[in-house]
Design a protein around this motif. Sequence first.
Motif, PDB file in Angstrom:
ATOM      1  N   VAL A  56       0.904  -1.201  -0.072  1.00  0.00           N
ATOM      2  CA  VAL A  56      -0.025   0.004   0.169  1.00  0.00           C
ATOM      3  C   VAL A  56       0.862   1.194   0.040  1.00  0.00           C
ATOM      4  O   VAL A  56       0.695   2.096  -0.748  1.00  0.00           O
ATOM      5  CB  VAL A  56      -0.800   0.011   1.252  1.00  0.00           C
ATOM      6  CG1 VAL A  56      -1.754   1.238   1.497  1.00  0.00           C
ATOM      7  CG2 VAL A  56      -2.026  -1.017   0.987  1.00  0.00           C
ATOM      8  N   LEU A  60       1.263   3.779  -3.073  1.00  0.00           N
ATOM      9  CA  LEU A  60       0.826   5.147  -2.393  1.00  0.00           C
ATOM     10  C   LEU A  60       1.745   6.216  -2.906  1.00  0.00           C
ATOM     11  O   LEU A  60       1.502   7.413  -3.236  1.00  0.00           O
ATOM     12  CB  LEU A  60       0.552   5.227  -1.184  1.00  0.00           C
ATOM     13  CG  LEU A  60      -0.646   6.152  -0.561  1.00  0.00           C
ATOM     14  CD1 LEU A  60      -1.727   6.402  -1.143  1.00  0.00           C
ATOM     15  CD2 LEU A  60      -0.838   5.778   0.930  1.00  0.00           C
ATOM     16  N   TYR A  96      -2.689   0.618   9.771  1.00  0.00           N
ATOM     17  CA  TYR A  96      -3.017   1.107   8.376  1.00  0.00           C
ATOM     18  C   TYR A  96      -3.200   2.577   8.383  1.00  0.00           C
ATOM     19  O   TYR A  96      -2.522   3.330   7.848  1.00  0.00           O
ATOM     20  CB  TYR A  96      -4.187   0.419   7.550  1.00  0.00           C
ATOM     21  CG  TYR A  96      -4.067  -0.706   6.980  1.00  0.00           C
ATOM     22  CD1 TYR A  96      -3.868  -2.139   7.682  1.00  0.00           C
ATOM     23  CD2 TYR A  96      -3.413  -0.832   5.598  1.00  0.00           C
ATOM     24  CE1 TYR A  96      -3.499  -2.994   7.122  1.00  0.00           C
ATOM     25  CE2 TYR A  96      -3.081  -1.928   4.941  1.00  0.00           C
ATOM     26  CZ  TYR A  96      -3.214  -3.157   5.464  1.00  0.00           C
ATOM     27  OH  TYR A  96      -2.604  -4.326   4.903  1.00  0.00           O
ATOM     28  N   VAL A 100      -0.824   4.887   6.509  1.00  0.00           N
ATOM     29  CA  VAL A 100      -1.358   5.792   5.586  1.00  0.00           C
ATOM     30  C   VAL A 100      -0.867   7.082   5.940  1.00  0.00           C
ATOM     31  O   VAL A 100      -0.345   8.113   5.088  1.00  0.00           O
ATOM     32  CB  VAL A 100      -2.772   5.733   5.167  1.00  0.00           C
ATOM     33  CG1 VAL A 100      -3.051   6.994   4.574  1.00  0.00           C
ATOM     34  CG2 VAL A 100      -3.293   4.402   4.638  1.00  0.00           C
ATOM     35  N   TYR A 104       1.542   9.903   3.881  1.00  0.00           N
ATOM     36  CA  TYR A 104       1.115  11.153   3.662  1.00  0.00           C
ATOM     37  C   TYR A 104       2.057  12.256   3.889  1.00  0.00           C
ATOM     38  O   TYR A 104       2.354  13.161   3.129  1.00  0.00           O
ATOM     39  CB  TYR A 104      -0.287  11.703   4.155  1.00  0.00           C
ATOM     40  CG  TYR A 104      -1.572  11.103   3.476  1.00  0.00           C
ATOM     41  CD1 TYR A 104      -1.473  10.438   2.552  1.00  0.00           C
ATOM     42  CD2 TYR A 104      -2.601  10.969   4.276  1.00  0.00           C
ATOM     43  CE1 TYR A 104      -2.480   9.705   1.842  1.00  0.00           C
ATOM     44  CE2 TYR A 104      -3.722  10.328   3.851  1.00  0.00           C
ATOM     45  CZ  TYR A 104      -3.830   9.684   2.685  1.00  0.00           C
ATOM     46  OH  TYR A 104      -4.983   9.359   2.024  1.00  0.00           O
ATOM     47  N   LYS A 152      -5.671  11.088  -1.773  1.00  0.00           N
ATOM     48  CA  LYS A 152      -6.762  10.355  -0.933  1.00  0.00           C
ATOM     49  C   LYS A 152      -7.655   9.493  -1.773  1.00  0.00           C
ATOM     50  O   LYS A 152      -8.013   8.528  -1.262  1.00  0.00           O
ATOM     51  CB  LYS A 152      -7.599  11.771  -0.265  1.00  0.00           C
ATOM     52  CG  LYS A 152      -7.048  12.270   0.878  1.00  0.00           C
ATOM     53  CD  LYS A 152      -7.631  13.422   1.317  1.00  0.00           C
ATOM     54  CE  LYS A 152      -6.882  14.074   2.559  1.00  0.00           C
ATOM     55  NZ  LYS A 152      -7.246  15.353   2.988  1.00  0.00           N
ATOM     56  N   ARG A 154      -6.375   8.007  -4.367  1.00  0.00           N
ATOM     57  CA  ARG A 154      -5.405   6.686  -4.285  1.00  0.00           C
ATOM     58  C   ARG A 154      -5.547   5.736  -3.068  1.00  0.00           C
ATOM     59  O   ARG A 154      -5.661   4.559  -3.424  1.00  0.00           O
ATOM     60  CB  ARG A 154      -3.993   7.187  -4.642  1.00  0.00           C
ATOM     61  CG  ARG A 154      -2.877   6.291  -5.002  1.00  0.00           C
ATOM     62  CD  ARG A 154      -2.004   6.971  -5.704  1.00  0.00           C
ATOM     63  NE  ARG A 154      -1.168   7.779  -4.853  1.00  0.00           N
ATOM     64  CZ  ARG A 154      -0.871   8.990  -4.920  1.00  0.00           C
ATOM     65  NH1 ARG A 154      -1.415   9.797  -5.972  1.00  0.00           N
ATOM     66  NH2 ARG A 154       0.161   9.573  -4.057  1.00  0.00           N
ATOM     67  N   THR A 155      -5.422   6.384  -2.091  1.00  0.00           N
ATOM     68  CA  THR A 155      -5.330   5.491  -0.812  1.00  0.00           C
ATOM     69  C   THR A 155      -6.968   4.717  -0.794  1.00  0.00           C
ATOM     70  O   THR A 155      -6.922   3.624  -0.527  1.00  0.00           O
ATOM     71  CB  THR A 155      -5.543   6.466   0.365  1.00  0.00           C
ATOM     72  OG1 THR A 155      -4.568   7.270   0.324  1.00  0.00           O
ATOM     73  CG2 THR A 155      -5.119   5.671   1.673  1.00  0.00           C
ATOM     74  N   LEU A 159      -6.871   0.669  -0.715  1.00  0.00           N
ATOM     75  CA  LEU A 159      -7.362  -0.090   0.531  1.00  0.00           C
ATOM     76  C   LEU A 159      -8.580  -0.889  -0.083  1.00  0.00           C
ATOM     77  O   LEU A 159      -8.718  -2.108   0.506  1.00  0.00           O
ATOM     78  CB  LEU A 159      -7.871   0.956   1.614  1.00  0.00           C
ATOM     79  CG  LEU A 159      -6.757   1.727   2.214  1.00  0.00           C
ATOM     80  CD1 LEU A 159      -7.248   2.603   3.337  1.00  0.00           C
ATOM     81  CD2 LEU A 159      -5.881   0.723   3.041  1.00  0.00           C
ATOM     82  N   LEU A 174      -9.524   5.866   7.532  1.00  0.00           N
ATOM     83  CA  LEU A 174      -9.367   7.060   7.168  1.00  0.00           C
ATOM     84  C   LEU A 174     -10.222   8.383   7.986  1.00  0.00           C
ATOM     85  O   LEU A 174     -10.503   9.362   7.614  1.00  0.00           O
ATOM     86  CB  LEU A 174      -9.696   7.335   5.529  1.00  0.00           C
ATOM     87  CG  LEU A 174      -9.171   6.380   4.618  1.00  0.00           C
ATOM     88  CD1 LEU A 174      -9.443   6.721   3.024  1.00  0.00           C
ATOM     89  CD2 LEU A 174      -7.412   6.986   4.675  1.00  0.00           C
TER      90      LEU A 174
END
Lengths: 202, 268
Positions: A56, A60, A96, A100, A104, A152, A154-155, A159, A174
């Motif tokens: 991920v 990302l 996660y 993430v 970022y 965002k 893309r995440t 996921l 998120l």
Amino acid sequence: MEGWVRLKQGGLKASPSIEKIWKKTGDFRSNNTEVRTIIDELNHLFDIEKTSLFNVIYRLTGNYADSHDILQDAFVRALESRRNFRGESSPKTWLYRIAVNCAYTYLSGRRRELEPTSSIEVAESRRSAEETVLSRERDELIQAALMSLDAKFRTLVLLRELEGMSYEEIAQVLRLSPGTVASRLSRARRLLARKLRKLGVV
Amino acid sequence: MGLRCYLVKRNLSAFSDEALSGSESRKVAAHLAHCVSCGEEYSLLQKAGQVIRDLPQVAPRALPRPARTGVVRSPIPSRRRAVQVAGALATVIVAALLSYFFAHRADRQETAYGAHSPGYALDVDLCLKAMKSEGSRRRLVHVYQAQPITFEECKDRVTFPLSAPADLSGGLELQGIYLLQSGCCELVQLRYKSETSQADIFQQPLGHALFFGDKEFKDLPALPGCKATQSGDYQAIFWETPESRCVLVTDLPESNLAEAVARIGNPG
């Protein structure tokens, strides 16, 4: 990378700030079983999830080499912030979320040229050299399409598609409502599909 | 595009995830059955999703870290053997590491954990431990780097593929070498391989690794084959295999060390 000092040799060294945090976190040498248990649990969780997390993070950020650092960073942050984990989400989504966020942070700090994907070591089964080249080109196109999306979006796609998370899980990662996840995911997918079509992947 | 198409397209994503309610889902399915435009959109989304799902899983680089780090908990039968080797090599003093170990016998229990999870987790674990060690005067803090460093990238090290002649190695096989002239050791493990067995002579978690020139090592006990008593007199030899990183400690001056290594090994 925050918390770490990069050595000339290419290694990483803990910065004083991390050390402070560590002192708060606990004392290994006192044989503190509580600390030990937490570390072990985290190790275990991390062991299970690290490859998925890595993928991920890699997709990302688009940077294979740096993804290692981000992953490590994520783990250290998890270790530091374990006290903030109150069990309102599952440990998995919590981890996660941290990963993430680390990605970022990386993305916001460094908007540099993408590393060519050719340096990655994809676990390729026995393919011919030609096939490998083709699949690599394809991989680069797909990564380019992903990178064209807002981080965002893309995440969300990653996921959902890569990790197969449910809307509820994504929402936890998120901190969004499941409804927002659904609508944003819809938009993200449409953008991605258009881009992939434009690049000739689909 | 009619209003219905607009609404359906908005819901295609949730539809494909089966996240719509029964009635909504049926409506979308019914619409897809006769609307060409929405059908195309749906198939495009499906294909795009499949592309992402089919992405090959990328493996993080493997860490050359021993699978077991818990060996040191109890006395290791091969330790005596290790001392013999050190004697046989005459110049290379394995025992210095052991002596460090003896000197810190009290720490042993702690060095024994983490046997179950090699890799990143363990790394961080050890690194945190190392930070903690710093509080107790041990200066080393060097987190293992995720990407293996090559010789070209790191001037502090020299690699020598090793295959020791029997007279020097006592029948032991050493597997490659890293020479670290200064700075801190990241390391941790000493492994030998003989015709009949392979064993870890010594394993040392990161947090306890030596830091050369550290005053803490002033009072090294004299050990068989060990002439030096001050840490400043020591040099470390590292070697690395895909599975492990290894270290030897010697009291030889650098120039002689290179010679010794050259004798043991087969450079290039």
